[in-house]
Design an enzyme around this catalytic site. Sequence first.
Site, PDB file in Angstrom:
ATOM      1  N   ILE A 131      56.277 -26.608   2.917  1.00  0.00           N
ATOM      2  CA  ILE A 131      56.569 -27.546   4.004  1.00  0.00           C
ATOM      3  C   ILE A 131      55.272 -27.876   4.723  1.00  0.00           C
ATOM      4  O   ILE A 131      54.627 -26.990   5.287  1.00  0.00           O
ATOM      5  CB  ILE A 131      57.583 -26.958   4.996  1.00  0.00           C
ATOM      6  N   GLY A 132      54.871 -29.126   4.732  1.00  0.00           N
ATOM      7  CA  GLY A 132      53.615 -29.535   5.353  1.00  0.00           C
ATOM      8  C   GLY A 132      53.827 -30.172   6.708  1.00  0.00           C
ATOM      9  O   GLY A 132      53.532 -31.357   6.897  1.00  0.00           O
ATOM     10  N   GLU A 251      67.133 -27.565   6.972  1.00  0.00           N
ATOM     11  CA  GLU A 251      66.332 -26.360   7.155  1.00  0.00           C
ATOM     12  C   GLU A 251      66.923 -25.401   8.171  1.00  0.00           C
ATOM     13  O   GLU A 251      66.813 -24.181   8.029  1.00  0.00           O
ATOM     14  CB  GLU A 251      64.907 -26.742   7.587  1.00  0.00           C
TER      15      GLU A 251
END
Length: 384
Positions: A131-132, A251
């Site tokens: 996850i960026g 998420e």
Amino acid sequence: MSAIPFPAPPADSDAVVALRAEFRAFLAEQLNDRSPRQRSDNWYGYDRAFSRAMGQAGYLGMTWPKQYGGHERTAFERAVVVEECLAAGAPVGAHWIADRQSGPSIIKFGTEEQKQLILPRIAKGELSFGIGMSEPDSGSDLAATRTKAVRDGDVYRVTGTKVWTSFAHEADYVILFCRTSGTPADRHKGTSQLLVDLKNTPGLTIRPIIDLAGQHHFNEMHFEDAVVPASMLLGEEGQGWDQVMSELAFERSGPERFLSSIELLVQLIEVLKTRQSDAAQITVGRVTARLAVLRRLSRSVAGMLQNHQDAGLQASIVKDIGALFEQGLPDIARELIDCEPDPRAASAYASVLANIVHNAPSWSLRGGTREILRGIIARGLGTR
């Protein structure tokens, strides 16, 4: 002030009950040599062979269209697989992010070329994602992103730093949240998402972050004029914020938001079996009741996602109270049993306790800090 609706999840169908039994048998075969300490790593465990076995057995991409390697099963069936994995301490890290949120985001926003390139390989357990999102000095304030991507013909040139990227040193891709126009003062405007190949991107450097337990699953990613093909733009340029908010509903609402410390509860009950204590029985009963409520809330969010409803608010609630539950369990355990946490102890309980104590502080940070989540909840209640 209005109440926040949590639709009641339907009772398990015969198909769901059968799937649970089938999947437990699969896990028993796959995980028969994992120790309690290894099981306590839960979704920090990283094992590509296990992820490939999951894909080959049809347990990844479960809700996705068949044309992209999926199986067109329900969100409740997927929830069964997720919670059984976590309860069993399966090493899910190699497919976890890709299956949970990256794949669904690509299905929703990606081009046909991106879908064909990536989704079938995720469903086979062959592609791992990170996850960026998070950046230095920003906490959970994603809108303050300073990582910049400038269009230059057929590529974007990316400059900036991301932190806390789980398994970036192992993964194949991240979905990078960045700014393609304007400045951080513009907040939500001008942000976009890029699919970044972690193995083949010139100008990208990945550096380890070692955590309190001495483990390496976090990383920093440094982009210095890194070159990303323009064809890897996910969705529309400038619509990154809305896309990220959609992704975070996946998420924040899953069983990982209240089952991260479940192995400690298992070991605690195992030790208490040999002791007669009314106080311990009452405490374990209360913990179990809270766990049942959290599970019901999470399953109701799965129902909302199944019905394509906006579940961002409800997911934030699950994440907030789930983190409180997970982080409180080590203190409860230490009140009931006088045992020093020791990662090298022969005792399964002591080694699991040490691992959970070391990792618990991070659980109210990942997926959004408590302060950010409560701001979202306050707005949902009409008090902010």
